[in-house]
Scaffold this active site. Structure first.
Site, mmCIF file in Angstrom:
data_model
loop_
_atom_site.group_PDB
_atom_site.id
_atom_site.type_symbol
_atom_site.label_atom_id
_atom_site.label_comp_id
_atom_site.label_asym_id
_atom_site.label_seq_id
_atom_site.Cartn_x
_atom_site.Cartn_y
_atom_site.Cartn_z
ATOM 1 C CG HIS A 294 -0.506 0.331 2.576
ATOM 2 N ND1 HIS A 294 -1.132 0.386 3.626
ATOM 3 C CD2 HIS A 294 0.823 0.196 3.059
ATOM 4 C CE1 HIS A 294 -0.524 0.827 4.664
ATOM 5 N NE2 HIS A 294 0.762 0.626 4.375
HETATM 6 C C1 LIG Z 1 5.247 0.367 6.486
HETATM 7 S S1 LIG Z 1 6.468 -0.108 6.797
HETATM 8 C C2 LIG Z 1 6.157 -1.824 7.245
HETATM 9 C C3 LIG Z 1 6.860 -2.606 8.344
HETATM 10 C C4 LIG Z 1 6.816 -3.828 8.374
HETATM 11 N N1 LIG Z 1 6.259 -4.687 7.362
HETATM 12 C C5 LIG Z 1 5.251 -3.967 9.284
HETATM 13 O O1 LIG Z 1 4.361 -4.455 9.004
HETATM 14 O O2 LIG Z 1 5.561 -3.405 10.640
HETATM 15 C C6 LIG Z 1 7.394 -0.390 5.389
HETATM 16 C C7 LIG Z 1 8.828 -1.117 5.456
HETATM 17 O O3 LIG Z 1 9.524 -1.246 4.406
HETATM 18 C C8 LIG Z 1 10.881 -0.776 4.187
HETATM 19 N N2 LIG Z 1 11.363 -0.417 3.030
HETATM 20 C C9 LIG Z 1 10.994 0.748 2.241
HETATM 21 N N3 LIG Z 1 11.761 0.689 0.819
HETATM 22 C C10 LIG Z 1 12.324 -0.714 0.956
HETATM 23 C C11 LIG Z 1 13.131 -0.985 -0.064
HETATM 24 N N4 LIG Z 1 13.492 -0.727 -1.231
HETATM 25 N N5 LIG Z 1 13.685 -2.648 0.296
HETATM 26 C C12 LIG Z 1 13.487 -3.097 1.444
HETATM 27 N N6 LIG Z 1 12.600 -2.558 2.311
HETATM 28 C C13 LIG Z 1 12.140 -1.289 2.072
HETATM 29 C C14 LIG Z 1 10.919 0.463 5.248
HETATM 30 O O4 LIG Z 1 12.081 0.746 5.676
HETATM 31 C C15 LIG Z 1 9.867 -0.006 6.196
HETATM 32 O O5 LIG Z 1 10.163 -0.541 7.281
#
Ligand SMILES: C[S@@+](CC[C@H](N)C(=O)[O-])C[C@H]1O[C@@H](n2cnc3c(N)ncnc32)[C@H](O)[C@@H]1O
Length: 286
Positions: free
Chosen positions: A189
């Protein structure tokens, strides 16, 4: 206090000089409650994003390729978390609190979902709260957490003491480490359709299991405001939709929109289970 009682944050006991007691809602803000959500509640104020004035003024052009956050702050959200240690810490704590709520459902509801899964990669798995809940609930599963350097860098060690949990620094658009199954919790999302298809294709390539456990497990919102009868649930989903649009140019999707992404990424079929509250669990099979 009258307002807070009316809003459901306190119970008033007695009429003349009432005493006040916590309700289930305000208990969620108490730090020593294992299901505390206080950082999650602080998030919109601290980060700016959806609540920031300049971002609100920018919000009108929802079709622009950069998010309102990016136009207001001059950099994409994930660069902002990288450059602002305080906000990065708050954001990661908020996500950890939110995913900590999964301990209320994983044992009871997810047994069948994780059947046949021996290894899992939690893509964008934050500081590993959900991964820890999974390896505790299902001792046969080993879990990797793929995350950005600013998240992994804050963690004391790359592996938990049982050796069942491992943190891998990387970018899900470049490579997702191989595992029996892939988990995406509150990830898609955050992204536009084209980006979701790229992520899903990388996840499909990463699935090593050909058996019943070989799948992508998505925990995210499924919009259905026409059929949904619970007004507050719909309101929550619509609020998330707005926040995703302002902060990240992301969106909440209907089942049809989800299906389109899965087919475009080359998956064959999917199954949606409504979890608790406003989230659903979607199993997507290659
Ligand atoms: C909305 S958070 C969700 C975290 C976790 N999955 C949760 O449900 O609590 C989105 C996560 O995606 C990670 N993220 C963003 N871009 C990314 C990328 N290119 N590769 C790996 N992780 C990424 C961010 O650091 C963040 O921790």
């Amino acid at each position: 206090m009258r307002l807070l009682v009316h809003s459901g944050f306190f119970f008033a006991v007695g009429e003349e000089e009432p005493a006040y007691a916590l309700t289930p809602s305000s208990k969620l803000l108490v730090k020593d409650n294992p299901n505390c959500l206080s950082s999650f509640v602080k998030l919109p104020d601290q980060g700016g994003g959806a609540n920031n004035n300049s971002s609100r003024q920018e919000g009108g052009d929802a079709t622009a390729s950069s998010s309102a956050f990016e136009r207001a702050y001059g950099m994409p959200f994930w660069e902002y978390t990288d450059r602002n240690a305080g906000f990065n810490a708050l954001f990661n704590d908020a996500m950890a609190e939110d995913s900590g709520m999964m301990n209320l459902v994983v044992g009871d509801c997810c047994g069948a979902v994780f059947r046949g899964v021996e290894s899992l990669v939690d893509v964008g798995g934050g500081t590993g709260t959900f991964a820890r809940i999974i390896v505790a609930a299902f001792p046969g599963i080993r879990c990797k957490v793929l995350e950005l350097p600013q998240v992994i860098g804050r963690l004391a060690s790359g592996r938990n003491s049982s050796g069942k949990l491992e943190f891998v620094e990387g970018d899900m658009f470049q490579c997702v480490p191989s595992a029996g199954a892939v988990l995406l919790r509150m990830i898609l999302h955050d992204w536009k359709d084209e980006e979701c298809v790229k992520i899903l294709k990388k996840c499909k390539d990463a699935i090593s299991s050909k058996g019943e456990g070989g799948k992508v497990i998505i925990i995210d919102i499924v919009m259905d405001e026409k059929k949904e009868v619970d007004h507050e649930l719909v309101q929550t989903k619509l609020n998330f939709d707005m926040v995703m649009m302002f902060m990240l140019n992301g969106k909440e999707r209907t089942e049809k929109e989800w299906e389109r992404l899965f087919l475009e990424a080359g998956f064959q079929r999917y199954k949606i289970t409504h979890l608790f509250g406003f989230r659903s669990l979607i199993e997507v099979f290659p």
